[in-house]
Design an enzyme around this catalytic site. Structure first.
Site, PDB file in Angstrom:
ATOM      1  N   THR A 124      31.045  -3.377 -28.764  1.00 45.81           N
ATOM      2  CA  THR A 124      30.953  -4.531 -29.648  1.00 45.81           C
ATOM      3  C   THR A 124      31.070  -5.845 -28.881  1.00 45.81           C
ATOM      4  O   THR A 124      31.731  -5.916 -27.837  1.00 45.81           O
ATOM      5  CB  THR A 124      32.081  -4.483 -30.705  1.00 45.81           C
ATOM      6  OG1 THR A 124      32.128  -5.713 -31.434  1.00 45.81           O
ATOM      7  CG2 THR A 124      33.439  -4.273 -30.050  1.00 45.81           C
ATOM      8  N   TYR A 152      40.690  -4.584 -32.832  1.00 43.51           N
ATOM      9  CA  TYR A 152      39.401  -3.889 -32.846  1.00 43.51           C
ATOM     10  C   TYR A 152      38.681  -4.082 -31.513  1.00 43.51           C
ATOM     11  O   TYR A 152      38.269  -3.112 -30.857  1.00 43.51           O
ATOM     12  CB  TYR A 152      38.534  -4.406 -33.997  1.00 43.51           C
ATOM     13  CG  TYR A 152      37.086  -3.984 -33.888  1.00 43.51           C
ATOM     14  CD1 TYR A 152      36.740  -2.629 -33.904  1.00 43.51           C
ATOM     15  CD2 TYR A 152      36.067  -4.930 -33.752  1.00 43.51           C
ATOM     16  CE1 TYR A 152      35.407  -2.240 -33.776  1.00 43.51           C
ATOM     17  CE2 TYR A 152      34.751  -4.539 -33.629  1.00 43.51           C
ATOM     18  CZ  TYR A 152      34.423  -3.198 -33.640  1.00 43.51           C
ATOM     19  OH  TYR A 152      33.115  -2.813 -33.511  1.00 43.51           O
TER      20      TYR A 152
END
Length: 335
Positions: A124, A152
């Site tokens: 990501t 995250y």
């Protein structure tokens, strides 16, 4: 390469990659998904293309996953399965470090133990954290410093390091790490699309508003240092992202391990995306401004030069109106 394992292919991005592989390859495909955020009916729909093995299992059940590797041989693993909601990661960080990082470490361990040659990892842009806008003219390059600002992003960066170190120790193990920017849209034939419950993704939420499934939506902060005060992101159509994984499989056959950003190198603000969805749908849904969310950087735009030049990545669906249109048409179908 004959046999591919895909984790998390009952979910949004994984299912679109699975669709392409079923249509464009003759690989023997196995899918592992615990259906916590994925959907069994997505799997059933894709089985109409051609058959594949689906195993409902949790990557955290390490004994069960080891049993799968003992029973089957895989030439490649494409690893999507993960928790992905940034605000939730701030509130419940251990969930992200266990489900994302620990389970990836175990999967890499099994890949090395059982002779899997290729590993493609779903990472990501959150690994870059809060980039200094003055340093990213033209977008973030892969060598930009990594400094995630939420658990995250940190869980994904730790996972990257595990994969990289494992490959250094095992010359027979190669990887491609794909750092996604903002993914949206649905397959143009509307066979599959995003079905996430309680979605937080901007285009999905805007589609639900346009279809009357939500009364209103929120802009989380309009005081960022951007052209209209709202966050700027690089939105990529899910089918282009899926194609990047197929490019990665081909790339690994003759090239060394590497990391690639996947985006269009185009930044759009939250307000611009909402206005596009209103224009595409013809619905002037209600939008309210509220306070910022935890963990949201102001600007994230990819420099996608590397994946285009080194992997031959040629996106087809880079128009924001097309992205919004497929998302909206899919949302209408979900009624």
């Amino acid at each position: 390469m004959e046999s591919v394992l895909i984790t998390g292919a009952a979910g949004y991005i994984g299912s679109h990659l699975l669709k392409l592989l079923l249509e464009q390859s003759d690989f023997s495909i196995t899918v592992i998904d615990n259906l916590s955020t994925g959907f069994k009916d997505t799997i059933d729909t894709l089985k109409h293309i051609r058959d594949f093995d689906f195993i409902e299992a949790d990557l955290g059940n390490w004994d069960e996953i080891r049993g799968i590797f003992k029973a089957k041989h895989f030439d490649a693993i494409i690893h999507f399965a993960a928790s992905i909601v940034v605000p939730e990661s701030v509130e419940n960080p251990l969930k992200y470090y266990l489900n994302n990082t620990a389970n990836t470490a175990h999967l890499v361990k099994l890949a090395n133990e059982f002779g899997v040659k290729f590993f493609i990892f779903s990472s990501t842009a959150a690994v870059y954290g809060e980039p200094d806008i003055t340093e990213i003219d033209g977008g973030i390059k892969e060598d930009f410093k990594t400094n995630p600002i939420n658990p995250y992003g940190a869980s994904k960066l730790f996972s990257e390091r595990i994969i990289i170190d494992a490959a250094k120790a095992n010359p027979d193990f190669k990887y491609v790490i794909l750092r996604y920017f903002n993914v949206a849209g649905a397959s143009p034939d509307l066979m599959i699309g995003q079905k996430t419950k309680n979605a937080t993704h901007l285009i999905k939420v805007a589609s639900e508003c346009a279809c009357g499934k939500r009364e209103k939506m929120y802009i989380f902060g309009d005081d960022y240092p951007t052209k209209d005060g709202t966050c700027i992101r690089d939105y990529i159509h899910v089918m282009d992202l899926a194609k990047a994984h197929i490019n990665a499989l081909e790339y690994l056959k003759t090239n060394k391990s590497d990391i690639f950003n996947v985006g269009y190198s185009k930044g759009l603000s939250v307000k611009e995306v909402i206005e596009t969805m209103k224009r595409v749908s013809g619905v002037d849904f209600r939008v309210e401004v509220t306070e910022r969310r935890l963990g949201d950087p102001a600007v994230l735009i990819a420099d996608s030069t590397k994946i285009k030049t080194e992997m031959g990545f040629k996106p087809e669906y880079g128009d924001i109106e097309f992205i919004c249109k497929t998302a909206y048409e899919w949302e209408k179908k979900l009624r």
